[in-house]
Design an enzyme around this catalytic site. Structure first.
Site, short mmCIF file in Angstrom:
data_model
loop_
_atom_site.label_atom_id
_atom_site.label_comp_id
_atom_site.label_asym_id
_atom_site.label_seq_id
_atom_site.Cartn_x
_atom_site.Cartn_y
_atom_site.Cartn_z
N CYS A 183 0.86 -1.19 0.00
CA CYS A 183 0.00 0.00 0.00
C CYS A 183 0.89 1.24 0.00
O CYS A 183 2.12 1.14 0.18
CB CYS A 183 -0.86 -0.01 1.26
N HIS A 209 5.39 -6.45 8.10
CA HIS A 209 5.07 -7.84 8.44
C HIS A 209 5.33 -8.73 7.24
O HIS A 209 4.42 -9.38 6.72
CB HIS A 209 3.63 -7.95 8.93
N HIS A 248 3.36 1.47 11.28
CA HIS A 248 2.29 1.26 12.27
C HIS A 248 2.21 2.40 13.29
O HIS A 248 1.21 2.54 13.98
CB HIS A 248 2.58 0.02 13.12
N GLU A 304 -0.12 -1.19 15.99
CA GLU A 304 -0.79 0.07 15.61
C GLU A 304 -1.75 0.52 16.73
O GLU A 304 -1.81 1.70 17.10
CB GLU A 304 -1.57 -0.10 14.30
N CYS A 311 -8.32 2.69 6.57
CA CYS A 311 -7.70 3.46 5.49
C CYS A 311 -8.22 3.02 4.12
O CYS A 311 -8.70 1.90 3.96
CB CYS A 311 -6.18 3.40 5.57
N SER A 328 0.58 -10.32 9.76
CA SER A 328 0.01 -9.13 9.14
C SER A 328 -1.50 -9.09 9.35
O SER A 328 -2.23 -9.95 8.87
CB SER A 328 0.36 -9.15 7.65
N SER A 329 -1.93 -8.07 10.06
CA SER A 329 -3.35 -7.96 10.41
C SER A 329 -4.22 -7.82 9.16
O SER A 329 -5.24 -8.48 9.02
CB SER A 329 -3.51 -6.74 11.32
N ASN A 330 -3.78 -6.96 8.23
CA ASN A 330 -4.65 -6.76 7.05
C ASN A 330 -4.72 -8.02 6.21
O ASN A 330 -5.74 -8.30 5.58
CB ASN A 330 -4.20 -5.51 6.26
N SER A 388 1.63 -5.57 2.97
CA SER A 388 3.09 -5.59 3.10
C SER A 388 3.71 -6.73 2.29
O SER A 388 4.82 -7.19 2.60
CB SER A 388 3.49 -5.65 4.57
FE1 F3S Z 1 -1.11 3.20 5.81
FE2 F3S Z 1 -3.28 1.90 5.25
FE3 F3S Z 1 -1.00 1.00 4.45
S1 F3S Z 1 -2.78 2.90 7.14
S2 F3S Z 1 0.40 1.62 6.02
S3 F3S Z 1 -1.94 2.90 3.78
S4 F3S Z 1 -2.69 -0.25 5.15
#
Ligand code: F3S
Length: 287
Positions: free
Chosen positions: A13, A43, A80, A132, A198, A226-228, A269
């Protein structure tokens, strides 16, 4: 021939790309400096290893940096973000700080701090053990009410005499967030809701949902911590068989033969090269 669908939004991201670039630039110009990362930079084990080969030293606690050592020292705060207390400790130790906190996370720190200073109570929707969330909580004196799932709210006595400010971990599952907000609305408390999930998370979850509805198997690539990535896994599982992998090597013992259509997505990530290698493996079966 298998049909492979790659999610429109998958992998690094904006915040991770920015953090990785800032850290790499520091390492390129490090001369005799010791550069520490407070926790794994992202992560993703494979990506972190590349940075460590270049000289990055990963530590888990700022106290692990010995301030007596004469070398100039720099500490990288990862995307984070961290609690205010950590900046104070770094300053006390006279460390240079390279702050790669994602601007989306920074915004939550400001919201939590300002609201707390005005006497409001913070409800933070997220995982209390995630860095985070620990960081955000540190901007409101560690006083946030932290809930990850609706049921955790059932035991909490809500106060009708205060104003609540609700924020969220950036990588929360949007549907779970909505369920919690609906419950709080029903309770009629005085609250201001900030959906701070986000945009990168939202579009990744949306594209994962879309392709998981049209394939026989979803493969989600990302770090175990990795949470996401874990959120993407649970979203895909709602519709189809789903496996979580870190690299293509995790597919070796998995029988892909019975699936005609396979969807691929990746956490925020996961580097592009790991996604590309995985797709190549699915197509050709060569490690
Ligand atoms: Fe930021 Fe969202 Fe990536 S908060 S680090 S753009 S997952």
């Amino acid at each position: 021939m298998k049909k492979i669908f790659l999610a429109d939004h998958a992998g690094y991201c904006f915040g991770v790309k920015r953090a990785m670039k800032l850290a790499w630039d520091e390492l390129e110009n490090r001369e005799n400096k010791n550069i520490f990362a407070l926790g794994p930079l992202i992560h993703n084990k494979q990506a972190v290893e590349k940075y460590e080969e270049k000289g990055l030293i990963t530590i888990n606690d700022i106290e692990d940096i010995d301030s007596k050592n004469v070398n100039p020292k720099e500490v990288i705060i990862r995307s984070h973000g961290v609690a205010k207390e950590v900046y104070d400790q770094a300053n006390e130790k006279k460390l240079e700080i390279v702050d790669t906190t994602c601007p989306f996370v920074k915004k939550i720190h400001e919201l939590a701090k300002e609201s707390y200073e005005k006497g409001k109570k913070i409800i933070l929707i997220g995982d209390k053990n995630h860095p985070e969330v620990i960081g955000i909580n540190g901007w409101c004196d560690n006083k946030a009410i932290i809930v990850k799932e609706l049921k955790e709210l059932f035991d909490i006595e809500l106060d009708y005499s205060v104003e609540y400010v609700v924020v969220s971990q950036t990588t929360m599952n949007e549907r779970e967030f909505d369920v919690i907000i609906d419950y709080l609305k029903d309770k009629n408390i005085n609250m201001v809701v900030n959906n701070t999930i986000c945009s990168a998370t939202k579009v990744r979850q949306q594209s994962a949902r879309e392709i998981s509805n049209k394939v026989d198997l979803m493969i989600v690539i990302g770090g175990k911590h990795s949470s996401n990535t874990q959120k993407l896994v649970s979203i895909c599982k709602e519709s189809v068989d789903t496996i979580a992998i870190e690299t293509k090597a995790d597919l070796i013992d998995f029988d892909l033969g019975k699936y005609d259509t396979i969807g691929v997505t990746a956490g925020a990530s996961t580097p592009d090269w790991i996604i590309e290698e995985t797709i190549e493996y699915i197509e050709n079966g060569v490690i």
